[in-house]
Every structure is written in C-alpha cells, then in structure tokens.
Design an enzyme around this catalytic site. Structure first.
Site, PDB file in Angstrom:
ATOM      1  N   ALA A  39       0.811  -1.228   0.000  1.00  0.00           N
ATOM      2  CA  ALA A  39       0.000   0.000   0.000  1.00  0.00           C
ATOM      3  C   ALA A  39       0.836   1.266   0.000  1.00  0.00           C
ATOM      4  CB  ALA A  39      -0.940  -0.020   1.209  1.00  0.00           C
TER       5      ALA A  39
ATOM      6  N   GLN B 106       4.460   2.858  -4.980  1.00  0.00           N
ATOM      7  CA  GLN B 106       3.973   3.873  -5.939  1.00  0.00           C
ATOM      8  C   GLN B 106       2.653   3.469  -6.604  1.00  0.00           C
ATOM      9  OE1 GLN B 106       6.195   4.857  -9.343  1.00  0.00           O
ATOM     10  NE2 GLN B 106       6.842   2.766  -9.811  1.00  0.00           N
TER      11      GLN B 106
ATOM     12  N   ASN C 296       9.622 -14.219  -3.874  1.00  0.00           N
ATOM     13  CA  ASN C 296       8.189 -13.933  -4.005  1.00  0.00           C
ATOM     14  C   ASN C 296       7.325 -15.057  -3.454  1.00  0.00           C
ATOM     15  OD1 ASN C 296       7.599 -11.252  -5.173  1.00  0.00           O
ATOM     16  ND2 ASN C 296       9.208 -11.924  -6.547  1.00  0.00           N
TER      17      ASN C 296
ATOM     18  N   VAL D  37      -0.978  -8.181  -8.911  1.00  0.00           N
ATOM     19  CA  VAL D  37      -0.294  -7.196  -9.748  1.00  0.00           C
ATOM     20  C   VAL D  37       1.223  -7.378  -9.629  1.00  0.00           C
ATOM     21  CG1 VAL D  37       0.100  -4.711 -10.101  1.00  0.00           C
ATOM     22  CG2 VAL D  37      -2.200  -5.550  -9.535  1.00  0.00           C
TER      23      VAL D  37
ATOM     24  N   ASP E  51      -1.258  -4.325 -20.122  1.00  0.00           N
ATOM     25  CA  ASP E  51      -0.772  -4.693 -21.456  1.00  0.00           C
ATOM     26  C   ASP E  51      -1.898  -4.530 -22.482  1.00  0.00           C
ATOM     27  OD1 ASP E  51       1.766  -5.770 -20.310  1.00  0.00           O
ATOM     28  OD2 ASP E  51       0.370  -7.157 -19.386  1.00  0.00           O
TER      29      ASP E  51
ATOM     30  N   ARG F  64      -2.463  -0.866 -23.135  1.00  0.00           N
ATOM     31  CA  ARG F  64      -1.364  -0.355 -23.954  1.00  0.00           C
ATOM     32  C   ARG F  64      -1.587  -0.723 -25.428  1.00  0.00           C
ATOM     33  NH1 ARG F  64       3.286  -2.562 -19.752  1.00  0.00           N
ATOM     34  NH2 ARG F  64       3.579  -0.621 -18.582  1.00  0.00           N
TER      35      ARG F  64
ATOM     36  N   HIS G  49       2.495 -12.147 -18.281  1.00  0.00           N
ATOM     37  CA  HIS G  49       2.781 -10.716 -18.190  1.00  0.00           C
ATOM     38  C   HIS G  49       4.300 -10.557 -18.128  1.00  0.00           C
ATOM     39  CE1 HIS G  49       2.999  -6.578 -17.054  1.00  0.00           C
ATOM     40  NE2 HIS G  49       3.654  -6.899 -15.970  1.00  0.00           N
TER      41      HIS G  49
HETATM   42  P1  NAX Z   1       7.091  -0.212  -5.040  1.00  0.00           P
HETATM   43  O1  NAX Z   1       8.433  -0.774  -4.759  1.00  0.00           O
HETATM   44  O2  NAX Z   1       6.904   1.257  -5.179  1.00  0.00           O
HETATM   45  O3  NAX Z   1       6.097  -0.680  -3.882  1.00  0.00           O
HETATM   46  C1  NAX Z   1       6.019  -1.986  -3.439  1.00  0.00           C
HETATM   47  C2  NAX Z   1       5.558  -1.958  -2.004  1.00  0.00           C
HETATM   48  O4  NAX Z   1       5.300  -3.294  -1.576  1.00  0.00           O
HETATM   49  C3  NAX Z   1       6.599  -1.383  -1.041  1.00  0.00           C
HETATM   50  O5  NAX Z   1       6.006  -0.344  -0.276  1.00  0.00           O
HETATM   51  C4  NAX Z   1       6.973  -2.570  -0.161  1.00  0.00           C
HETATM   52  O6  NAX Z   1       7.262  -2.195   1.171  1.00  0.00           O
HETATM   53  C5  NAX Z   1       5.706  -3.413  -0.242  1.00  0.00           C
HETATM   54  N1  NAX Z   1       5.877  -4.816   0.081  1.00  0.00           N
HETATM   55  C6  NAX Z   1       6.939  -5.621  -0.185  1.00  0.00           C
HETATM   56  N2  NAX Z   1       6.723  -6.838   0.305  1.00  0.00           N
HETATM   57  C7  NAX Z   1       5.512  -6.825   0.892  1.00  0.00           C
HETATM   58  C8  NAX Z   1       4.755  -7.807   1.594  1.00  0.00           C
HETATM   59  N3  NAX Z   1       5.234  -9.027   1.814  1.00  0.00           N
HETATM   60  N4  NAX Z   1       3.540  -7.454   2.061  1.00  0.00           N
HETATM   61  C9  NAX Z   1       3.079  -6.211   1.872  1.00  0.00           C
HETATM   62  N5  NAX Z   1       3.752  -5.237   1.234  1.00  0.00           N
HETATM   63  C10 NAX Z   1       4.951  -5.554   0.741  1.00  0.00           C
HETATM   64  O7  NAX Z   1       6.560  -0.984  -6.310  1.00  0.00           O
HETATM   65  P2  NAX Z   1       5.375  -0.568  -7.321  1.00  0.00           P
HETATM   66  O8  NAX Z   1       5.916   0.302  -8.370  1.00  0.00           O
HETATM   67  O9  NAX Z   1       4.201  -0.122  -6.539  1.00  0.00           O
HETATM   68  O10 NAX Z   1       5.081  -1.986  -8.019  1.00  0.00           O
HETATM   69  C11 NAX Z   1       4.519  -3.062  -7.311  1.00  0.00           C
HETATM   70  C12 NAX Z   1       4.581  -4.328  -8.119  1.00  0.00           C
HETATM   71  O11 NAX Z   1       3.809  -4.220  -9.311  1.00  0.00           O
HETATM   72  C13 NAX Z   1       5.988  -4.714  -8.591  1.00  0.00           C
HETATM   73  O12 NAX Z   1       6.173  -6.104  -8.377  1.00  0.00           O
HETATM   74  C14 NAX Z   1       5.949  -4.413 -10.067  1.00  0.00           C
HETATM   75  O13 NAX Z   1       6.860  -5.216 -10.793  1.00  0.00           O
HETATM   76  C15 NAX Z   1       4.521  -4.777 -10.397  1.00  0.00           C
HETATM   77  N6  NAX Z   1       3.959  -4.255 -11.645  1.00  0.00           N
HETATM   78  C16 NAX Z   1       3.088  -5.055 -12.320  1.00  0.00           C
HETATM   79  C17 NAX Z   1       2.450  -4.648 -13.476  1.00  0.00           C
HETATM   80  C18 NAX Z   1       1.478  -5.523 -14.184  1.00  0.00           C
HETATM   81  O14 NAX Z   1       1.028  -5.122 -15.250  1.00  0.00           O
HETATM   82  N7  NAX Z   1       1.112  -6.708 -13.701  1.00  0.00           N
HETATM   83  C19 NAX Z   1       2.757  -3.328 -14.068  1.00  0.00           C
HETATM   84  C20 NAX Z   1       3.328  -2.343 -13.100  1.00  0.00           C
HETATM   85  C21 NAX Z   1       4.316  -2.934 -12.121  1.00  0.00           C
HETATM   86  O15 NAX Z   1       5.568  -3.044 -12.755  1.00  0.00           O
END
Ligand code: NAX
Length: 328
Positions: A12, A15, A105, A129, A159, A162, A187
C-alpha cells in the site's frame, strides 16, 4: 446504507498503491453506490508511509470510505476480505537470478494465499499485480485450496490497454473504437498482443496485420516492452497506468464486460487454446455475473500459435521452478 466491501491492498505504501487507493476510495473501482473499507498491508518498514497515505485518504473526506486499517501481518489484513489486490512484491535486485526472485516472491505469496484461505469472505476475488504476476498468483492460489481457483487472477489489463492505444494510433481512430484485442500468455516480454480478431472502428483488425513489418517489428515489441520504455523515460516504473488497469480489471470482474467486446486477464486455464490446465495465463475473457469466461472458438493462425506457445512455455518453466522450490 449498503454494507462496506472489504478491500485489502498489499504494498500500500508503494507507488502503485499511492495511485490506486484514492481511486478505490472515490468509488471508481466498485461503483458510486458501494462503500469500501480499506485494509492496507505493508511490511513493518512500510507501515509509517502507509499511515501517511491513510492520513491523506482521510483528508479527501470520501463519502464512500467507511474506514482504513493498516496491517503488517497477512492474517489480520485478509480477515473478511472481499477484494484483494496483491501489489507488493519483491523486485529483482542487481545480480539476482530468476530462481532467487521466484523464491523471494514465494515467501510473500504463499503466506498471503494461506491467509486468504483462512479468513477471506466467501465471495473473495483476488488480483495479483506484483511481478512475476502470473506465477505469484499461481503460488497464492495453490495455498488457498478452499477458495475456488477461478477467484485468483493476474493482471494483464495494463498490457491490454497499452495495445488498445497502439492500435488506435496506427489506425487513426479513437481508442474507444478499438475492440476485441487479446493479450495471451505471461505478463512478461514474451506476452503476445493479438489483433487478428480485433474490430477497429468497424473494420477487421486483420487488415492492420497485413503490414507484417509494423505488426512484428513495431506493434508486438512496443506493447511487450512498454514497461521498460516507461522506466527509461520516467526513471520509475509504470504506476498510475498500472493502478488504472487494476481498477479496470476489478470493475469489469464485478460489473461485467460490455456486450460485443472482451478484455484480457490472467486466469486459471481450463485447457482452452492448448494452454495446460491449471496455469494462470492471459486469455481473451468476458465477465458476467461476477465470473470470467474464456472467449471460445477463435481461430489461431500460424504466427499466433508460435507466439502463444512461446509465452506459455515460459509460464510452464516458471511453474516447474516454483514447484521444485516446494512453493506449489
Ligand atoms: P514499489 O516498490 O513502489 O512498492 C512496493 C511496495 O510493496 C513497497 O512499499 C513494499 O514495502 C511493499 N511490500 C513488499 N513486500 C511486501 C509484503 N510481503 N507485504 C506487503 N507489502 C509488501 O513498487 P510498485 O511500483 O508499486 O510496483 C509493485 C509491483 O507491481 C511490482 O512487483 C511491479 O513489478 C509490479 N507491476 C506489475 C504490473 C502488471 O502489469 N502486472 C505493471 C506495473 C508494475 O511493474
């Protein structure tokens, strides 16, 4: 007034979380008549930032927002959850091998799946996501044996969106006039955006595929590598567009897809189109009555077959790797 829907968002304080929570609270995901209670799940280091986001949510005075809870432990965060958005994941660090990434993961999505199994509401719907989204969804689903497998999905809507815009630009038509595109497979960069069945402002999308150079050297790689292009331009990965796609996915899951159109989502395969049963792969899907259904009967030509098979082969490899790690 209606009972609030419990929506849990993991990651949460990240970004995407920041771009997502305000739209959920404003009613854009579940509709203007549906109050929501937000549950924010973060790791302990993320809790303070999540509290800051919660303060800002309070400061919006959203009429539909019935409450906000912040958790650093999945059992409490998923207790009674109706809609779970699993955004937080472990990103690939420098020098990290694929096996390390899948293992890290697995350490997140296995306990979250178990927590959903233990406490979620009977109607729970899960969207993953966090990357690698399809395989993370598979891990969570495998640890929630009491929840129907169809309730676990992975996001390929970004995707899909896009691809819609790329086609609209190529054809010179409004994006709303592009329908029936499909994202197949994973993805990842192997995903296959398919416009052979598309309707482009009333004309068959197959006309655009006659320009093979555009199709194979421009359209397909532009969609598949868009994430990297955004990072290159913005210095940060897609966030608002990813949040928008998550809103679209859940909205359509709950409210249905428009007549005559379909969308794309990673859902558990029933063996359709030669995708091995049980894999979470992206398909052309419609939604009605709260369930996704794979669009059947599409002809799969030679190019599409090769591309779908390549992406599905990658999903099989990821599944086998997490199986070897004892995560399934
Ligand atoms: P950020 O690094 O800004 O935020 C991730 C947040 O998750 C951090 O605040 C972190 O503390 C928290 N977190 C980590 N482990 C956790 C857990 N076990 N329980 C709860 N919170 C946890 O990443 P952000 O840019 O928000 O992206 C999040 C994810 O979306 C990434 O894995 C990214 O690769 C993926 N995406 C997936 C997309 C899709 O189309 N499926 C597109 C966008 C994005 O790249």
């Amino acid at each position: 007034s209606a009972t609030p829907v419990n929506v849990t968002v993991t990651g949460a304080a990240g970004q995407i979380g920041y771009a997502l929570l305000f739209r959920i609270a404003s009613g854009q995901m579940l509709g203007a008549d549906t109050p929501v209670r937000l549950r924010l799940l973060e790791i302990p280091q993320g809790v303070k930032a999540a509290e800051g986001t919660a303060m800002e949510l309070d400061d919006c005075a959203f009429p539909l927002l019935a409450g906000i809870d912040i958790h650093d432990e999945p059992r409490a965060a998923f207790d009674g959850v109706n809609v779970a958005l699993l955004v937080g994941a472990r990103p690939r660090g420098p020098g990290m091998e694929r096996g390390d990434l899948l293992a890290a993961n697995g350490g997140i999505f296995k306990p979250q799946g178990a927590a959903i199994n233990a406490g979620a509401a009977y109607d729970v719907r899960v969207l993953v996501v966090g990357n690698p989204a399809n395989t993370n969804a598979l891990i969570a689903q495998a640890h929630a044996p009491d929840v129907p497998a169809s309730r676990f999905t992975a996001m390929t809507r970004l995707d899909h969106n896009r691809a819609l815009t790329q086609v609209a630009k190529k054809a010179g038509v409004p994006v709303a006039d592009v329908r029936r595109l499909t994202i197949w497979g994973n993805h990842s960069a192997t995903q296959y955006p398919d416009l052979f069945h598309a309707d482009v402002a009333g004309r068959p999308g197959v006309e655009l595929t006659e320009d093979r150079t555009w199709l194979e050297d421009d359209f397909i790689p532009t969609v598949a590598k868009r994430g990297a292009a955004i990072i290159d331009a913005r210095g940060a990965s897609s966030a608002a567009s990813a949040a928008n796609a998550a809103i679209d996915h859940v909205h359509d899951w709950v409210h249905g897809t428009p007549e005559g159109d379909w969308t794309s989502a990673g859902i558990v395969s029933d063996g359709s189109y030669g995708v091995p049963e049980g894999l979470i792969s992206s398909f052309p899907v419609t939604s009605s009555g709260g369930d996704w259904e794979i669009v059947q009967g599409l002809e799969v030509g030679e190019l599409s077959r090769v591309k779908i098979d390549a992406s599905v082969a990658e999903l099989v490899q990821e599944r086998d790797a997490v199986r070897e790690l004892g995560l399934l």
